[in-house]
Scaffold this motif. Structure first.
Motif, short mmCIF file in Angstrom:
data_model
loop_
_atom_site.label_atom_id
_atom_site.label_comp_id
_atom_site.label_asym_id
_atom_site.label_seq_id
_atom_site.Cartn_x
_atom_site.Cartn_y
_atom_site.Cartn_z
N ARG A 88 -30.17 -8.12 -4.94
CA ARG A 88 -31.46 -8.35 -5.59
C ARG A 88 -31.47 -7.68 -6.95
O ARG A 88 -31.13 -6.51 -7.08
N LYS A 119 -29.88 -12.46 -6.32
CA LYS A 119 -31.25 -12.77 -5.96
C LYS A 119 -32.16 -12.24 -7.07
O LYS A 119 -32.42 -11.04 -7.15
N ASP A 166 -31.17 -18.40 -6.42
CA ASP A 166 -32.18 -17.64 -5.67
C ASP A 166 -33.10 -16.94 -6.66
O ASP A 166 -32.73 -15.93 -7.27
N THR A 191 -37.22 -15.59 -7.46
CA THR A 191 -38.59 -15.32 -7.06
C THR A 191 -39.36 -14.86 -8.30
O THR A 191 -38.86 -14.04 -9.07
N ASP A 207 -36.42 -13.35 2.93
CA ASP A 207 -35.83 -14.49 2.24
C ASP A 207 -36.57 -15.76 2.64
O ASP A 207 -37.38 -15.78 3.57
#
Length: 303
Positions: free
Chosen positions: A79, A112, A134, A136, A270
């Motif tokens: 991440r 991520k 990935d 967010t 996730d």
């Protein structure tokens, strides 16, 4: 203060990626030092003492330049949080585009990527973000009241944040409505959830934690603008009584159950949530968390 009045300088950084102590991140990346959003409650103001700045927080920004990331693939599965102590999409990003450059360097890393912002400028980079494996994006929204928002920060208005969240969500990006910091008696969490539920996968709840130099300013603001709440803030932030937070936590847990929204304790999973049913992530008292045997709601524990 307008962006034209911000003191800007370009600085050389040895690296853009640093190990992170954040609950969701293995690494942090902050393309800027300082932030023109000038949030009155900003915990990141502590960065002044590490960067040689003595100006007021929100009046300066350093634009970082760094060596290109070598072997981005070594971060696969890790991440990387962009914007842990700044906003990578503050208005200066339109001119300098260093956050976009960072994303270009990480494009094929399979890391991520988590972006924390209060801006709608991030949608400029959807062409790039939708090509990454990935991603967010988290928007901070702790009020629907624009007058209170204007008292607290100089970022874009709430309507623009919600519109950007919807655009990213519809483009297939995993989105988070970051309801933080929750101001007791002011932030209407349920209304924010209702407003955001069709455009986010997760709602992250975090309390207002007054510390450092801004504690006095916020308490003075409450006495001036919300005198009816002054005794409550004194009880919470001077006397250290947490009953109000415990009650709110229980109320929101019950609300989530009534609405059929999953309730998670202190972690970002996730994947994505069912459309229209974002999972609610409880991160009250993030500095002290424990599980309550009596209520099943996560409570306070050091560490």
């Amino acid at each position: 203060m307008g962006i034209e009045n911000i003191a800007v300088r370009e600085v050389e950084a040895k690296s853009i990626l640093t190990r992170s102590s954040l609950p969701v991140g293995g690494y942090s990346a902050n393309p800027y030092v300082g932030c023109p959003h000038a949030c009155r409650y900003c915990y990141a103001s502590f960065m002044k003492r590490f960067t040689g700045h003595d100006e007021d927080w929100g009046t300066f920004v350093d634009v970082k330049r760094w060596p290109r990331i070598k072997n981005p693939r070594k971060y696969a599965g890790q991440r990387i949080v962009i914007g842990s102590v700044t906003d990578g999409y503050n208005p200066l990003e339109e001119r300098y585009a260093v956050t976009r450059d960072l994303l270009e360097q990480l494009r094929y890393s399979d890391a991520k990527i988590t972006i924390c912002t209060k801006s709608d400028l991030v949608v400029r980079d959807l062409d790039l973000l939708t090509s990454m494996s990935d991603v967010t994006i988290s928007w901070s929204i702790n009020t629907l009241d624009e007058s209170f928002k204007n008292d607290m920060d100089q970022a874009v208005n709430i309507e623009r944040r919600l519109a950007a969240m919807k655009e990213a969500y519809d483009a297939g990006i995993r989105t988070v409505c970051f309801v933080a910091p929750i101001f007791p008696g002011i932030t209407n969490v349920q209304e924010i959830i209702e407003q955001a539920c069709d455009r986010c996968d997760f709602v992250w709840l975090e309390n207002l934690n007054l510390r450092g130099g801004f504690k006095r300013d916020i308490l003075s603001y409450i006495r001036d603008k919300y005198p009816q709440l002054a005794s409550l803030y004194n009880e919470i932030y001077v006397r250290g009584n947490r009953d109000w937070w415990r009650n709110l936590e229980a109320q929101l847990h019950a609300f989530a159950e009534e609405q059929g929204l999953p309730w998670l304790d202190g972690y970002l999973p996730d994947g994505r949530s069912k459309p229209g049913s974002p999972a609610v992530i409880n991160y009250f008292y993030h500095e002290e968390v424990r599980d309550s045997e009596n209520t099943g709601v996560r409570k306070l524990r050091k560490g």
